[in-house]
Design an enzyme around this catalytic site. Sequence first.
Site, PDB file in Angstrom:
ATOM      1  N   GLN A 189     -27.259  -0.711 -19.226  1.00 41.87           N
ATOM      2  CA  GLN A 189     -27.831   0.332 -20.098  1.00 41.87           C
ATOM      3  C   GLN A 189     -28.931   1.089 -19.331  1.00 41.87           C
ATOM      4  OE1 GLN A 189     -27.504  -3.075 -21.906  1.00 41.87           O
ATOM      5  NE2 GLN A 189     -25.440  -2.277 -21.841  1.00 41.87           N
ATOM      6  N   LYS A 242     -24.849  12.302  -8.951  1.00 41.33           N
ATOM      7  CA  LYS A 242     -24.044  13.380  -9.544  1.00 41.33           C
ATOM      8  C   LYS A 242     -24.599  14.789  -9.378  1.00 41.33           C
ATOM      9  CE  LYS A 242     -21.090  11.819 -12.767  1.00 41.33           C
ATOM     10  NZ  LYS A 242     -20.469  11.247 -13.969  1.00 41.33           N
ATOM     11  N   GLY A 259     -20.435  -0.691 -18.853  1.00 43.11           N
ATOM     12  CA  GLY A 259     -19.240  -0.367 -18.078  1.00 43.11           C
ATOM     13  C   GLY A 259     -19.709   0.226 -16.764  1.00 43.11           C
ATOM     14  N   HIS A 260     -19.597  -0.538 -15.687  1.00 41.89           N
ATOM     15  CA  HIS A 260     -20.104  -0.095 -14.385  1.00 41.89           C
ATOM     16  C   HIS A 260     -18.932   0.233 -13.468  1.00 41.89           C
ATOM     17  CE1 HIS A 260     -24.186  -2.317 -15.134  1.00 41.89           C
ATOM     18  NE2 HIS A 260     -23.900  -1.431 -16.057  1.00 41.89           N
ATOM     19  N   ASP A 274     -25.261   4.634 -17.994  1.00 39.47           N
ATOM     20  CA  ASP A 274     -24.202   5.343 -17.277  1.00 39.47           C
ATOM     21  C   ASP A 274     -24.731   6.247 -16.168  1.00 39.47           C
ATOM     22  OD1 ASP A 274     -22.399   4.137 -19.008  1.00 39.47           O
ATOM     23  OD2 ASP A 274     -22.475   5.803 -20.425  1.00 39.47           O
ATOM     24  N   LYS A 331     -25.217   3.016 -11.976  1.00 39.91           N
ATOM     25  CA  LYS A 331     -25.788   1.764 -11.452  1.00 39.91           C
ATOM     26  C   LYS A 331     -24.749   0.968 -10.655  1.00 39.91           C
ATOM     27  CE  LYS A 331     -26.746   0.705 -15.727  1.00 39.91           C
ATOM     28  NZ  LYS A 331     -26.473   1.990 -16.390  1.00 39.91           N
TER      29      LYS A 331
HETATM   30  P1  GDP Z   1     -23.164   2.812 -14.829  1.00 41.93           P
HETATM   31  O1  GDP Z   1     -22.879   2.285 -16.201  1.00 41.93           O
HETATM   32  O2  GDP Z   1     -24.599   3.159 -14.642  1.00 41.93           O
HETATM   33  O3  GDP Z   1     -22.667   1.919 -13.728  1.00 41.93           O
HETATM   34  O4  GDP Z   1     -22.364   4.189 -14.727  1.00 41.93           O
HETATM   35  P2  GDP Z   1     -20.841   4.455 -15.213  1.00 41.93           P
HETATM   36  O5  GDP Z   1     -19.914   3.828 -14.260  1.00 41.93           O
HETATM   37  O6  GDP Z   1     -20.690   4.133 -16.652  1.00 41.93           O
HETATM   38  O7  GDP Z   1     -20.801   6.033 -15.146  1.00 41.93           O
HETATM   39  C1  GDP Z   1     -21.027   6.727 -13.959  1.00 41.93           C
HETATM   40  C2  GDP Z   1     -19.793   7.610 -13.678  1.00 41.93           C
HETATM   41  O8  GDP Z   1     -20.105   8.564 -12.702  1.00 41.93           O
HETATM   42  C3  GDP Z   1     -18.621   6.824 -13.124  1.00 41.93           C
HETATM   43  O9  GDP Z   1     -17.436   7.419 -13.557  1.00 41.93           O
HETATM   44  C4  GDP Z   1     -18.792   6.972 -11.621  1.00 41.93           C
HETATM   45  O10 GDP Z   1     -17.583   6.837 -10.911  1.00 41.93           O
HETATM   46  C5  GDP Z   1     -19.308   8.374 -11.524  1.00 41.93           C
HETATM   47  N1  GDP Z   1     -20.220   8.670 -10.411  1.00 41.93           N
HETATM   48  C6  GDP Z   1     -21.183   7.878  -9.870  1.00 41.93           C
HETATM   49  N2  GDP Z   1     -21.881   8.565  -8.937  1.00 41.93           N
HETATM   50  C7  GDP Z   1     -21.350   9.807  -8.898  1.00 41.93           C
HETATM   51  C8  GDP Z   1     -21.664  10.988  -8.170  1.00 41.93           C
HETATM   52  O11 GDP Z   1     -22.608  11.041  -7.372  1.00 41.93           O
HETATM   53  N3  GDP Z   1     -20.896  12.096  -8.418  1.00 41.93           N
HETATM   54  C9  GDP Z   1     -19.874  12.092  -9.292  1.00 41.93           C
HETATM   55  N4  GDP Z   1     -19.191  13.219  -9.483  1.00 41.93           N
HETATM   56  N5  GDP Z   1     -19.563  10.985 -10.022  1.00 41.93           N
HETATM   57  C10 GDP Z   1     -20.293   9.874  -9.823  1.00 41.93           C
HETATM   58  P1  IMO Z   2     -24.092   0.869 -19.022  1.00 43.01           P
HETATM   59  O1  IMO Z   2     -24.566  -0.464 -18.489  1.00 43.01           O
HETATM   60  C1  IMO Z   2     -24.479   3.924 -22.085  1.00 43.01           C
HETATM   61  C2  IMO Z   2     -25.341   2.597 -26.153  1.00 43.01           C
HETATM   62  C3  IMO Z   2     -24.272   2.719 -27.204  1.00 43.01           C
HETATM   63  C4  IMO Z   2     -25.133   2.899 -28.444  1.00 43.01           C
HETATM   64  C5  IMO Z   2     -26.310   1.993 -28.164  1.00 43.01           C
HETATM   65  C6  IMO Z   2     -26.190   0.605 -28.783  1.00 43.01           C
HETATM   66  O2  IMO Z   2     -22.674   1.150 -18.721  1.00 43.01           O
HETATM   67  O3  IMO Z   2     -25.023   1.956 -18.618  1.00 43.01           O
HETATM   68  P2  IMO Z   2     -24.674  -1.546 -28.380  1.00 43.01           P
HETATM   69  O4  IMO Z   2     -23.222  -1.680 -28.085  1.00 43.01           O
HETATM   70  O5  IMO Z   2     -25.571  -2.085 -27.330  1.00 43.01           O
HETATM   71  O6  IMO Z   2     -25.028  -2.035 -29.755  1.00 43.01           O
HETATM   72  O7  IMO Z   2     -24.926   0.062 -28.439  1.00 43.01           O
HETATM   73  O8  IMO Z   2     -26.388   1.864 -26.749  1.00 43.01           O
HETATM   74  N1  IMO Z   2     -24.922   1.842 -24.947  1.00 43.01           N
HETATM   75  C7  IMO Z   2     -24.713   2.393 -23.759  1.00 43.01           C
HETATM   76  N2  IMO Z   2     -24.722   3.695 -23.380  1.00 43.01           N
HETATM   77  N3  IMO Z   2     -24.251   2.962 -21.172  1.00 43.01           N
HETATM   78  C8  IMO Z   2     -24.248   1.662 -21.526  1.00 43.01           C
HETATM   79  O9  IMO Z   2     -24.147   0.655 -20.619  1.00 43.01           O
HETATM   80  C9  IMO Z   2     -24.445   1.330 -22.882  1.00 43.01           C
HETATM   81  N4  IMO Z   2     -24.484   0.177 -23.582  1.00 43.01           N
HETATM   82  C10 IMO Z   2     -24.789   0.496 -24.833  1.00 43.01           C
HETATM   83  O10 IMO Z   2     -23.445   3.847 -26.965  1.00 43.01           O
HETATM   84  O11 IMO Z   2     -25.615   4.223 -28.517  1.00 43.01           O
HETATM   85 MG    MG Z   3     -21.625   2.648 -17.831  1.00 44.74          MG
END
Ligand code: GDP
Ligand code: IMO
Ligand code: MG
Length: 420
Positions: A220, A327, A38-39, A11, A14
């Site tokens: 991840q 962030k 979840g991207h 998270d 990416k």
């Molecule tokens: P990923 O799994 O690595 O793609 O990241 P996620 O989408 O799960 O989580 C990143 C969260 O931070 C999302 O809600 C994005 O919209 C948000 N985000 C990304 N870059 C920034 C930033 O520079 N500032 C803020 N405030 N939010 C951001």
């Molecule tokens: P993205 O790509 C954050 C965490 C789960 C749990 C552990 C194992 O959005 O960054 P699993 O479902 O793989 O058996 O879970 O890994 N986890 C993540 N945490 N971002 C993710 O993906 C994750 N995918 C799995 O919360 O602790």
């Molecule tokens: Mg994510």
Amino acid sequence: MDVLLGAQWGDEGKGKVVDVLAPDYDIIARFQGGPNAGHTLIFDGRKFVLHTIPSGVFREGTINLVGNGVVIDPVTLVKEIHGLEAAGVDVRRNLLISRRAHLILPTHRALDAASEAEKGSGRIGSTLKGIGPTYMDKTGRNGLRVGDLELPDRMDRFRALTSKHQRLLALNDRPGASEEAAEEWLGAVEVLRSLQLVDSEHYLDQALRNGKRVLAEGAQGTLLDIDFGTYPFVTSSNTISAGACTGLGIAPNRIGRVVGIFKAYCTRVGSGPFPTELHDDTGERIRQVGHEFGSTTGRARRCGWLDLPALHYAVMINGVTELAMMKADVLSDMSDLRICTGYKVNGQVTDRMPYDITGTIEPVLEAIEGWGPLRTDDPLPPGLERYIAMIEAHVGVPVKLVSLGPDRDQTMYRSGVLVN
Ligand code: GDP
Ligand code: IMO
Ligand code: MG
């Protein structure tokens, strides 16, 4: 081929950075993980969360490839495709799926739930998407692959693996998967079969020979890697740059840049060690301001200070050539900021990631100055520049991109451009 991956516990942002960089590439390729990811992408006032489909899908002409290292749940994939189509995105034309990718069955999800229930308080905090059991069947040589769906006996294979799982679940008095779930899965498989299935290792080899630019998109993060993460609180795949080779069939000497994504602080969702975690109001404030709630499960993310030993470790394991910091805006209005420069283990200070970071590890925290509001049109404030300089000095690679907000446009490059 360049690789983009998470340098923390997932998270990191990416999805946003892949979307920002996608115009510089011809192909975006996911190499591991599955719908546990979840991207999030935000642009033109719209927000999308992708789980299986690579984050280049909103860029005209970009090919999006789901590699052999990914585990695919046809039901989630088809929902994702329909959701995007409803939003007017032409997904199917530029979406390629590797025949070697393994399939998540409804019973894999049931097994995931059973495994977590069995672990009780020691549970991983899995997303319960069936990831672990599917990779177990892959390494156990039982799995079903996308290419199997082209075979005449595909139904027999599905039924055989399903009943094996159901017997195992029944033996352990755990709920199995329903017949409706099996029907839904079989329906989704028909859609999956209609997509462009490819021998992705050959496809990518040819593309690279033809001078196409490929970006491998990680899911991840490094500290969730099955080998180098905080085992057993990890996911079941290699999230590191080496995973891009096995997950796409690309040789190591074809990797160019490795972009490590990290937040200006740390988050973790699910169980497991987190040395710099904040259990106080400051942690809560970061969670609220940063909207730190899971993109896939909605769970509250645990929040804490930036952990330099862990980031340094990620740089080492992945061969990170440049970093993208996300962030920083979340910490803008906060004073009393800290950064972790080392760990105290058994009274000894070390800046090395130890074998086990559960239990008695204590972070060594240093105070840092704040930086106030950030604006895309202005240079970065001196306080933030000093924070970045400190990070670069510690981990030895440059921070080339700074993200100032969730939108595609809230992005700033430092010292030149990120890609060739
Ligand atoms: P990923 O799994 O690595 O793609 O990241 P996620 O989408 O799960 O989580 C990143 C969260 O931070 C999302 O809600 C994005 O919209 C948000 N985000 C990304 N870059 C920034 C930033 O520079 N500032 C803020 N405030 N939010 C951001
Ligand atoms: P993205 O790509 C954050 C965490 C789960 C749990 C552990 C194992 O959005 O960054 P699993 O479902 O793989 O058996 O879970 O890994 N986890 C993540 N945490 N971002 C993710 O993906 C994750 N995918 C799995 O919360 O602790
Ligand atoms: Mg994510």
